[in-house]
Design an enzyme around this catalytic site. Sequence first.
Site, PDB file in Angstrom:
ATOM      1  N   PRO A  88       0.809  -1.223   0.000  1.00 59.41           N
ATOM      2  CA  PRO A  88       0.000   0.000   0.000  1.00 59.41           C
ATOM      3  C   PRO A  88       0.845   1.278   0.000  1.00 59.41           C
ATOM      4  O   PRO A  88       0.372   2.330  -0.404  1.00 59.41           O
ATOM      5  CB  PRO A  88      -0.849  -0.110   1.265  1.00 59.41           C
ATOM      6  N   GLU A 115      -1.165  -8.212   5.948  1.00 60.63           N
ATOM      7  CA  GLU A 115      -0.372  -8.237   7.194  1.00 60.63           C
ATOM      8  C   GLU A 115       1.095  -8.041   6.879  1.00 60.63           C
ATOM      9  O   GLU A 115       1.842  -7.527   7.687  1.00 60.63           O
ATOM     10  CB  GLU A 115      -0.523  -9.564   7.941  1.00 60.63           C
ATOM     11  N   ARG A 152      -2.170  -3.866 -22.262  1.00 60.10           N
ATOM     12  CA  ARG A 152      -2.806  -3.124 -23.374  1.00 60.10           C
ATOM     13  C   ARG A 152      -1.849  -2.161 -24.072  1.00 60.10           C
ATOM     14  O   ARG A 152      -2.132  -1.654 -25.152  1.00 60.10           O
ATOM     15  CB  ARG A 152      -4.089  -2.429 -22.929  1.00 60.10           C
ATOM     16  N   ASP A 167      -3.023   7.661 -25.599  1.00 64.89           N
ATOM     17  CA  ASP A 167      -2.250   8.862 -25.899  1.00 64.89           C
ATOM     18  C   ASP A 167      -2.904  10.080 -25.279  1.00 64.89           C
ATOM     19  O   ASP A 167      -2.239  10.946 -24.746  1.00 64.89           O
ATOM     20  CB  ASP A 167      -2.147   9.066 -27.410  1.00 64.89           C
TER      21      ASP A 167
HETATM   22  N1  ADE Z   1      -1.733  -4.298  -0.875  1.00 66.45           N
HETATM   23  C1  ADE Z   1      -2.599  -3.823   0.008  1.00 66.45           C
HETATM   24  N2  ADE Z   1      -3.069  -2.636  -0.361  1.00 66.45           N
HETATM   25  C2  ADE Z   1      -2.471  -2.350  -1.546  1.00 66.45           C
HETATM   26  C3  ADE Z   1      -2.554  -1.257  -2.452  1.00 66.45           C
HETATM   27  N3  ADE Z   1      -3.330  -0.207  -2.222  1.00 66.45           N
HETATM   28  N4  ADE Z   1      -1.806  -1.300  -3.559  1.00 66.45           N
HETATM   29  C4  ADE Z   1      -1.009  -2.346  -3.798  1.00 66.45           C
HETATM   30  N5  ADE Z   1      -0.895  -3.400  -2.988  1.00 66.45           N
HETATM   31  C5  ADE Z   1      -1.634  -3.410  -1.867  1.00 66.45           C
END
Ligand code: ADE
Length: 253
Positions: A88, A115, A152, A167
């Site tokens: 995250p 976790e 893509r 583009d």
């Molecule tokens: N794992 C948990 N949350 C995530 C996120 N927002 N982006 C990428 N991997 C993650």
Amino acid sequence: MKKFHILTIFPEFFEGFANTGIVSKAVKKGLVYLNTVNLRDYTTDKHRTVDDVVYGGGPGMLLKPEPIFRAYEEISKEKKPYVLITEPWGRRFDQKFAQELSEKDEIMIICGRYEGVDERVKAIVDQEVSIGDFVLSGGEPAALVIMDAVIRLIPGVVGDEDSLRVDSFSDGLVGYPNYTRPPVFNGMEVPQILRSGNHKLIELWRRWKQIENTYKKRPDLLKKADLSEKDKKILHYIKKGKKFEDFISDNKV
Ligand code: ADE
């Protein structure tokens, strides 16, 4: 051919993705190879354990390093991949990042768990990647998003029309509105200009809408956008609350 190696404890998560639409066509054409790696296949104990408790205490379980390293070493025997791990707090995934990844031949994505993953795994990671400021329960949806955006961009995967749309995002603006038949639906009419057959005017109207939509929906993008002198003039009109018709008559288009 571009190869993706996805290290996951939920390989079935990627089945629908690999067998649907553009991705499935790209795989069949031999443009993309999706190697879904079940981390359990790289365990050595009877219970095929992929996670364990946290040293020092704390909630949840962490992905163990050994299966990940073993899978990585086997993949690297052929060619060392560019290694991503979903996190995250990683580098924010965007179109520019997707473009960078589309230039790499082999990409390995380690799907983290929310976790976490044993920190020693970072020794083989080139880049931590996040798809946004929110927490997923696992990295699988993030890996899927990343692969879709990258696939893509591979030449031959999508038609010209779609590439053009990419583009238009790459020049940093929101897209223009599109309509299909019928010309009137529930009393809502397709803008007359689009049915006029005047291609120069249509092009100008679309540019106006792109700038207007960006100004209304994503003003943050305007700071970085690549605007021509004409675009700046359009923006000036929009900021003053003027209409497209005013621009046309003032500028004798
Ligand atoms: N794992 C948990 N949350 C995530 C996120 N927002 N982006 C990428 N991997 C993650």
